[in-house]
Design a protein around this motif. Structure first.
Motif, short mmCIF file in Angstrom:
data_model
loop_
_atom_site.label_atom_id
_atom_site.label_comp_id
_atom_site.label_asym_id
_atom_site.label_seq_id
_atom_site.Cartn_x
_atom_site.Cartn_y
_atom_site.Cartn_z
N PRO A 119 -10.24 -16.75 -2.50
CA PRO A 119 -9.54 -17.05 -3.39
C PRO A 119 -9.18 -18.53 -3.06
O PRO A 119 -9.31 -19.69 -4.81
CB PRO A 119 -8.47 -16.57 -4.20
N ILE A 120 -8.93 -19.32 -2.28
CA ILE A 120 -8.34 -20.79 -2.04
C ILE A 120 -8.89 -21.41 -1.68
O ILE A 120 -9.26 -22.63 -2.04
CB ILE A 120 -7.32 -20.39 -0.36
N MET A 121 -10.15 -20.57 -1.58
CA MET A 121 -11.92 -21.46 -1.45
C MET A 121 -11.82 -21.88 -2.74
O MET A 121 -12.25 -23.50 -2.80
CB MET A 121 -13.00 -21.12 -1.18
N GLU A 122 -11.42 -21.75 -4.14
CA GLU A 122 -11.14 -22.68 -5.91
C GLU A 122 -10.60 -23.00 -5.91
O GLU A 122 -11.39 -24.43 -6.03
CB GLU A 122 -11.00 -21.02 -6.66
N ARG A 123 -9.57 -23.89 -4.81
CA ARG A 123 -9.04 -24.86 -5.04
C ARG A 123 -9.33 -25.42 -4.27
O ARG A 123 -9.26 -26.29 -5.06
CB ARG A 123 -7.35 -24.38 -4.24
N TYR A 124 -9.93 -25.38 -3.55
CA TYR A 124 -10.94 -26.24 -1.89
C TYR A 124 -11.71 -27.08 -3.47
O TYR A 124 -12.37 -28.46 -3.22
CB TYR A 124 -11.74 -26.41 -1.13
N PHE A 125 -12.70 -25.82 -3.80
CA PHE A 125 -13.79 -26.25 -4.44
C PHE A 125 -13.34 -27.15 -5.77
O PHE A 125 -13.98 -27.71 -6.17
CB PHE A 125 -15.08 -25.66 -4.70
N ARG A 126 -12.46 -27.12 -6.34
CA ARG A 126 -11.65 -27.78 -7.84
C ARG A 126 -11.42 -28.82 -7.25
O ARG A 126 -11.53 -30.41 -8.22
CB ARG A 126 -10.23 -27.16 -8.02
N PHE A 127 -10.77 -29.09 -6.18
CA PHE A 127 -10.35 -31.12 -5.47
C PHE A 127 -11.46 -31.72 -4.99
O PHE A 127 -11.66 -32.63 -5.58
CB PHE A 127 -10.19 -30.89 -4.35
N VAL A 128 -12.46 -31.29 -4.83
CA VAL A 128 -13.73 -31.54 -4.34
C VAL A 128 -14.84 -32.11 -5.62
O VAL A 128 -15.37 -32.92 -5.61
CB VAL A 128 -14.60 -30.57 -3.75
N TYR A 129 -14.99 -31.35 -6.99
CA TYR A 129 -15.63 -31.62 -7.80
C TYR A 129 -14.73 -32.38 -8.57
O TYR A 129 -15.82 -33.32 -9.49
CB TYR A 129 -15.20 -30.61 -9.19
N GLN A 130 -13.34 -32.52 -8.71
CA GLN A 130 -12.31 -33.26 -8.76
C GLN A 130 -12.90 -34.86 -8.88
O GLN A 130 -12.88 -35.97 -9.35
CB GLN A 130 -10.60 -33.52 -9.34
N ARG A 131 -13.18 -35.18 -7.22
CA ARG A 131 -13.16 -35.64 -7.02
C ARG A 131 -13.82 -36.70 -7.10
O ARG A 131 -15.18 -38.17 -6.94
CB ARG A 131 -12.91 -35.89 -5.33
N SER A 132 -15.52 -35.82 -6.91
CA SER A 132 -17.41 -36.16 -7.67
C SER A 132 -16.95 -36.73 -8.91
O SER A 132 -17.74 -37.48 -9.04
CB SER A 132 -18.32 -34.77 -7.31
N TYR A 133 -16.27 -35.97 -9.43
CA TYR A 133 -16.30 -36.44 -11.01
C TYR A 133 -15.68 -38.34 -11.25
O TYR A 133 -16.46 -38.22 -12.04
CB TYR A 133 -15.34 -35.28 -11.97
N ALA A 134 -14.09 -37.69 -10.69
CA ALA A 134 -13.63 -39.41 -10.79
C ALA A 134 -14.74 -40.47 -10.42
O ALA A 134 -14.59 -41.68 -11.44
CB ALA A 134 -12.46 -39.27 -9.59
N ALA A 135 -15.27 -40.21 -9.37
CA ALA A 135 -16.44 -41.25 -8.90
C ALA A 135 -17.81 -41.68 -9.83
O ALA A 135 -17.68 -42.67 -9.80
CB ALA A 135 -16.76 -40.27 -7.46
N ALA A 136 -18.12 -39.96 -10.17
CA ALA A 136 -19.34 -40.32 -11.14
C ALA A 136 -18.20 -41.65 -12.54
O ALA A 136 -19.94 -42.37 -12.92
CB ALA A 136 -19.58 -39.45 -10.97
N GLN A 137 -16.69 -41.55 -12.97
CA GLN A 137 -17.02 -42.20 -13.89
C GLN A 137 -16.41 -43.77 -13.97
O GLN A 137 -16.50 -44.00 -14.71
CB GLN A 137 -15.37 -41.85 -14.56
#
Length: 191
Positions: A119-137
């Motif tokens: 489950p700790i990897m859920e947190r990791y991927f959340r951060f990855v997706y947040q950064r990706s989404y911010a870059a797309a914005q």
């Protein structure tokens, strides 16, 4: 080769060596030659890629038949068609190696099992997706705010590592320019 992945994971979460070793068992390392396809438009998007070495690009074919590059990924960056991957749909995008590349590959079902078992990897991927989404914005903002010349100059300033590694015609495709217009901008900047 997992050191690059470990360093990236360590930026976002704390994970011990034993658990990290178990996490890596969900991935495969694959090598791709320059211009080799990792995914082709029309295929079910089954894979998520993490670049260990090299450079990838994601693109689609426009209604005019030209390639429109939408993303690049270099070392320690993730790349996939997120919508198609998440829903296991056919992708409209292709992913291709810009350079000879080594990537970690995880298949959708394996990533789902990884997240359940670690489950700790859920947190990791959340951060990855947040950064990706911010870059797309930010990219969308730049498209609406900057002139074509300002887009290139901003890209040059913010991503110098790409400008040195990626052929100019692919940078032009990414920025929505013709290669000829990009050459004019570059010539003007030099003079």
């Amino acid at each position: 080769m997992f050191q690059i992945f470990r360093a990236h994971v360590d930026k976002f979460i704390e994970i011990d060596d034993e658990e990290f070793e178990k996490v890596t068992s969900f991935f495969r390392i694959k090598k791709f030659r320059k211009k080799e396809s990792l995914i082709t438009a029309g295929e079910i998007c089954k894979f998520h890629f993490f670049v260990l070495k090299g450079c990838l690009r994601k693109f689609y074919i426009t209604s005019k038949g030209t390639e429109q590059t939408t993303e690049f990924a270099i070392e320690a960056w993730w790349l996939t068609d997120n919508m198609a991957y998440e829903h296991q749909l056919r992708t409209d995008f292709s992913i291709q190696a810009v350079e000879n590349s080594e990537v970690l590959v995880i298949e959708y079902q394996d990533q789902e099992r990884l997240l359940k078992e670690h489950p700790i990897m859920e947190r990791y991927f959340r951060f990855v997706y947040q950064r990706s989404y911010a870059a797309a914005q930010m990219r969308v903002r730049y498209i609406y705010t900057f002139s074509k010349e300002e887009m290139y100059l901003h890209f040059l300033e913010q991503q110098p590592q790409f400008v040195q590694r990626i052929p100019q015609y692919l940078i032009a495709s990414f920025l929505g320019l013709t290669p000829e217009y990009l050459s004019e901008i570059r010539a003007k900047k030099i003079s």
